[in-house]
Write a protein that holds these residues in place. Sequence first.
Motif, PDB file in Angstrom:
ATOM      1  N   GLY A 195     -43.639  52.398  17.957  1.00 33.11           N
ATOM      2  CA  GLY A 195     -44.729  51.456  17.750  1.00 33.11           C
ATOM      3  C   GLY A 195     -46.054  52.182  17.646  1.00 33.11           C
ATOM      4  N   GLU A 196     -47.020  51.792  18.494  1.00 36.94           N
ATOM      5  CA  GLU A 196     -48.324  52.453  18.516  1.00 36.94           C
ATOM      6  C   GLU A 196     -48.345  53.636  19.470  1.00 36.94           C
ATOM      7  OE1 GLU A 196     -51.227  49.411  19.236  1.00 36.94           O
ATOM      8  OE2 GLU A 196     -51.207  48.760  17.140  1.00 36.94           O
ATOM      9  N   GLY A 197     -47.212  53.922  20.155  1.00 33.83           N
ATOM     10  CA  GLY A 197     -47.109  55.183  20.859  1.00 33.83           C
ATOM     11  C   GLY A 197     -46.890  55.158  22.357  1.00 33.83           C
ATOM     12  N   LEU A 198     -46.971  54.010  23.021  1.00 29.77           N
ATOM     13  CA  LEU A 198     -46.837  53.981  24.474  1.00 29.77           C
ATOM     14  C   LEU A 198     -45.362  53.974  24.877  1.00 29.77           C
ATOM     15  CD1 LEU A 198     -48.357  53.795  27.185  1.00 29.77           C
ATOM     16  CD2 LEU A 198     -48.148  51.305  27.019  1.00 29.77           C
ATOM     17  N   ILE A 199     -44.961  54.918  25.746  1.00 33.40           N
ATOM     18  CA  ILE A 199     -43.586  54.976  26.236  1.00 33.40           C
ATOM     19  C   ILE A 199     -43.572  55.028  27.763  1.00 33.40           C
ATOM     20  CG2 ILE A 199     -42.729  56.149  24.168  1.00 33.40           C
ATOM     21  CD1 ILE A 199     -42.553  58.729  25.903  1.00 33.40           C
ATOM     22  N   LEU A 200     -42.445  54.613  28.340  1.00 37.03           N
ATOM     23  CA  LEU A 200     -42.177  54.702  29.775  1.00 37.03           C
ATOM     24  C   LEU A 200     -40.893  55.503  29.949  1.00 37.03           C
ATOM     25  CD1 LEU A 200     -42.996  53.735  32.665  1.00 37.03           C
ATOM     26  CD2 LEU A 200     -41.389  51.839  32.327  1.00 37.03           C
TER      27      LEU A 200
END
Length: 508
Positions: A453-458
């Motif tokens: 997506g726009e780059g946020l990962i967990l």
Amino acid sequence: MKKLLILFVISFSSQFISSQTDNVPDKKTQNAFAKLDFLSINMPETSIPNEANMGFTGIHYNLMLNDWAYAGTGIYGAVSGERGGFFTLGVNAGIKKYFGDDFYLDTGFHFGGGGGAAAPDGGGAFILPHFNLGYDFKSFSLNSGWSYVNFFDDGLIKGHQFNLGLEFPLNFVYADYKTSETEIDFTDLAKSDWNINSKKTSMMLHLNTLKIKGDTQGINNGKTIKLAGFEFDSYITENWFAFLKVDGAFDGIKAGFMDVFLGGGYHFNINNNSTNILAKFGIGAAGGGGIDTQGGFLLYPDLSIEQRIYNDLFIAVNKGFVLSPNSHFNTSSLGVGIKYYIDRNGIIADKSFSSGKFKGFEVIVKQDLYLDAERDGQPTEDLHQISLQINLDLNKNVYVAGQTAFANFGNAGAYAEGIVGLGAKTNPIANDKITIFGQVLTGAAGGGDISTGEGLILKPSAGLSYKLNNTLSLRAAGGYVKAKGGQLSSTFFNFGLKYHLSFLKMNE
């Protein structure tokens, strides 16, 4: 009788002095050096007709294993040509052999992963051997010679070229990792080998925004990029410092934008050292995520103000600019961060200390495997990446972590991560050989058609490490990575090597 009394006093005094310093961990020295290098890579003709060479510059840190062998890590970025946003991460190993007092031969090998900017990088894996002749000026050295680059996992970038390197000795002192969290009174430290000048450093976790200006950025014109990153400052004098800054985008544009800056600055103290004003200037590389930085070389002027919130912890606000020299890429930057100052590895400074505590520090190099990593357009397949993680112990069982990683196999050469978080670990078990840990990291990731997506990962994980000696351990872990706003949702495993030590942190 008088002679016996004198011998008794001398014996008692020596025993007393020994008892004051026996509990102080031994100070050890690690010889090391930093290296900046540059090579001009001949690019194959693919999507860009008659493409110019890619200027490729690297920042490395290497430990001397003995008098002639070294190993370490390094990161490269494009600074000229057509591929701004092309970045890699890798490991170094080499031999440095002197003949005479000044001249030396340096032959070495770099293996890494990365890519970007729609370049023909394949899976991202590449090799970069070199054979150089150098001259040592004592405070720095220069070397140059032959090198060869090959993105061998279905990439098209390969060829021979000259390289030029600049090296600085950056030795450090340390204590064994097992001494971490040991607190020593100042008077005992004053009688030990730690009675040397203190070094000031700082570490900051920050959030930044870049407001894109100008009419050269297509659909990204006028957008605001949100980035998360890390900055490390090392003080050369009481006020002058050098810094390294790394950021990755997690919102505002398509995932994949990152920057790396190296520079210097001046530190002003006001309000009884509770408020700091910092003027900084850096140069570096940036790009990705559909942002056009041309060759990738950028300038970074910045002004920051910091306010103490507790002891050595400050909150920082910065305002500056990130731009290419011709202003083709031109942004204003605004950010906020949490900064931690450390007076380390010595007790002599322009301030008074009451005690010192040894803090654990770990550097981990590992290889990750993401099972069935989802893509935006290409078929799903496994993703491999090389990863560098740094841990700072908050106490015996809790640590803060920062990690960067770049794809090296799996048809995703432009994929990269920059994430931070917290971890917890057990006390050593099984004859002090095994430590079990768990951690949760989050931050920016993108590129290589991986669906983030726009780059946020967990990225939560758990694993264990096995101690080989006082400074090295094997490390293995497994976990899960999930992208917010993207389809990436994969189980992962990794295996690597951990380098661990402790440093002396002084307390006022």
